[in-house]
Scaffold this motif. Structure first.
Motif: not given
Length: 412
Positions: A322-345
């Motif tokens: 679970a990729l969680i982006q947070c500053d003063t609060e959680v802004r976005r959560v993205t899930y990665l399954q086995p074998g997946e990756t991010f080309d760009r965040i």
């Protein structure tokens, strides 16, 4: 591959169970059958052993000798001698090591160099060497001897009375540049495969590689609850010279789930009639990777964090990320399954900094991470609550003390 005598095989196996840190370092060395070596010796990469001498002393004592050699390696005695006299350097190193081993209940062969009076307790090997050299020179002056003959191996400190240095006084054989050991458990300078002295760059690389091995062995020992507390400073010093990605990989490795099991015996020792439990790893489980996307984190920092961490996670094959982006609060959560990756965040946030919202989200979401990796500069006025699972803080500085988790300092 060198065929090891049963004495050494059983001693290594017993050491691995008793002290996984020592045992894993010992298994990572190259073992060389060398009858021309009177006892046992190491250069940090290899261990030469005399099989007849090992069989003579038995499993319990040879386990102590292997632990002795490992302590030479962990303390980098094969890299630290410089221009010091090799025999006196060995003595100084032994006086430091043998006190540790005897205090930990290891049984050692006769002939050990031991500081019975405690004159050198707690001193670095270099300091012990300097004091021994001073005593040797003083003795020479008092006896009217020429100081140019090289220091006496024993100096003013003597081995146990039942000295056992072997009976073979012959010269070293051909081949691997092996020479007889003057005392058991000798340490030698590390050289290249061709026998050449290491260049400065080669020495730095050898030290870096050893630091990684030390941290890996420490992580393995922590997993089974047998971390060598007396070597904490040595292990922390190793961490200071390891690339942050290696530090993170080893810290992360220490959180992986696993168990000792008799269902899968350690195949390394079955051929010798020894049935020891194996280690079964069930994977990294679920991983929460929290990115601090506040305004104080630069785009370059985010890129370094993300590339390094996701690369390591890809190697370990977690169940889900679970990729969680947070500053003063959680802004976005993205899930990665086995074998997946991010080309760009796509970074979301850029406000202030709070740590607690990410931990609160994880507690409420039911995601159930095995480990939380939090990439941040630690610039925050709040102290979060311990979430009750392992936390690894990735940070370019130690700007703020966090009362829980492991801090890995990132080099940008």
């Amino acid at each position: 591959m060198t065929q090891l005598p049963d004495t050494i095989t059983k001693a290594r196996a017993r050491l691995l169970v008793r002290a996984p840190f020592f045992g894993s370092i010992a298994l990572g060395l190259v073992w060389v059958n060398a009858p021309e070596v009177r006892t046992m010796a190491t250069d940090g990469r290899r261990i030469w052993f005399n099989p007849a001498w090992c069989d003579k002393h038995g499993v319990e004592r040879i386990m102590g000798v292997i632990a002795h050699e490992v302590l030479h390696v962990v303390n980098k005695h094969h890299l630290r001698r410089g221009t010091r006299d090799p025999r006196l350097w060995n003595l100084a190193a032994d006086l430091m090591i043998n006190r540790v081993l005897e205090g930990d209940g290891y049984v050692l062969p006769p002939g050990l160099m031991f500081d019975r009076e405690g004159r050198f307790a707690g001193l670095a090997t270099e300091t012990i060497y300097a004091r021994l050299l001073e005593e040797v020179e003083q003795n020479r002056q008092e006896n009217g001897q020429d100081s140019g003959d090289g220091p006496d191996r024993r100096g003013d400190t003597h081995p146990d009375e039942s000295s056992d240095h072997g009976d073979d006084d012959g010269e070293a054989g051909d081949g691997d540049g092996v020479r007889p050991a003057d005392i058991w458990g000798e340490v030698r300078d590390l050289t290249t495969d061709a026998g050449r002295k290491l260049s400065p760059a080669e020495r730095v690389q050898a030290e870096h590689d050893l630091d990684v091995r030390i941290r890996q062995a420490a992580a393995a020992a922590r997993r089974v609850g047998k971390f060598p507390a007396g070597l904490g400073e040595t292990i922390e010093a190793a961490a200071d010279r390891v690339d942050w990605r290696d530090k993170f990989r080893m810290s992360f490795d220490g959180t992986l789930r696993g168990e000792v099991t008799w269902a899968r015996p350690n195949r390394r020792f079955i051929q010798h009639g020894l049935y020891l439990p194996g280690w079964r790893r069930s994977g990294a489980g679920r991983v929460a990777f929290v990115l601090d996307t506040s305004g104080s984190i630069s785009a370059r920092e985010l890129a370094v964090y993300t590339a390094g961490v996701l690369g390591i996670l890809e190697e370990t094959g977690p169940e889900q990320v679970a990729l969680i982006q947070c500053d003063t609060e959680v802004r976005r959560v993205t899930y990665l399954q086995p074998g997946e990756t991010f080309d760009r965040i796509e970074v979301v946030g850029r406000g202030g900094t709070r740590f607690q919202p990410a931990f609160d989200w994880l507690a409420a979401s039911g995601f159930g991470p095995s480990v939380i990796v939090y990439a941040t500069d630690l610039v925050c006025c709040e102290t979060p609550e311990d979430p009750g699972v392992p936390v690894i803080w990735l940070t370019p500085s130690r700007g703020r003390a966090i009362p829980f988790g492991t801090i890995v300092e990132v080099t940008l």
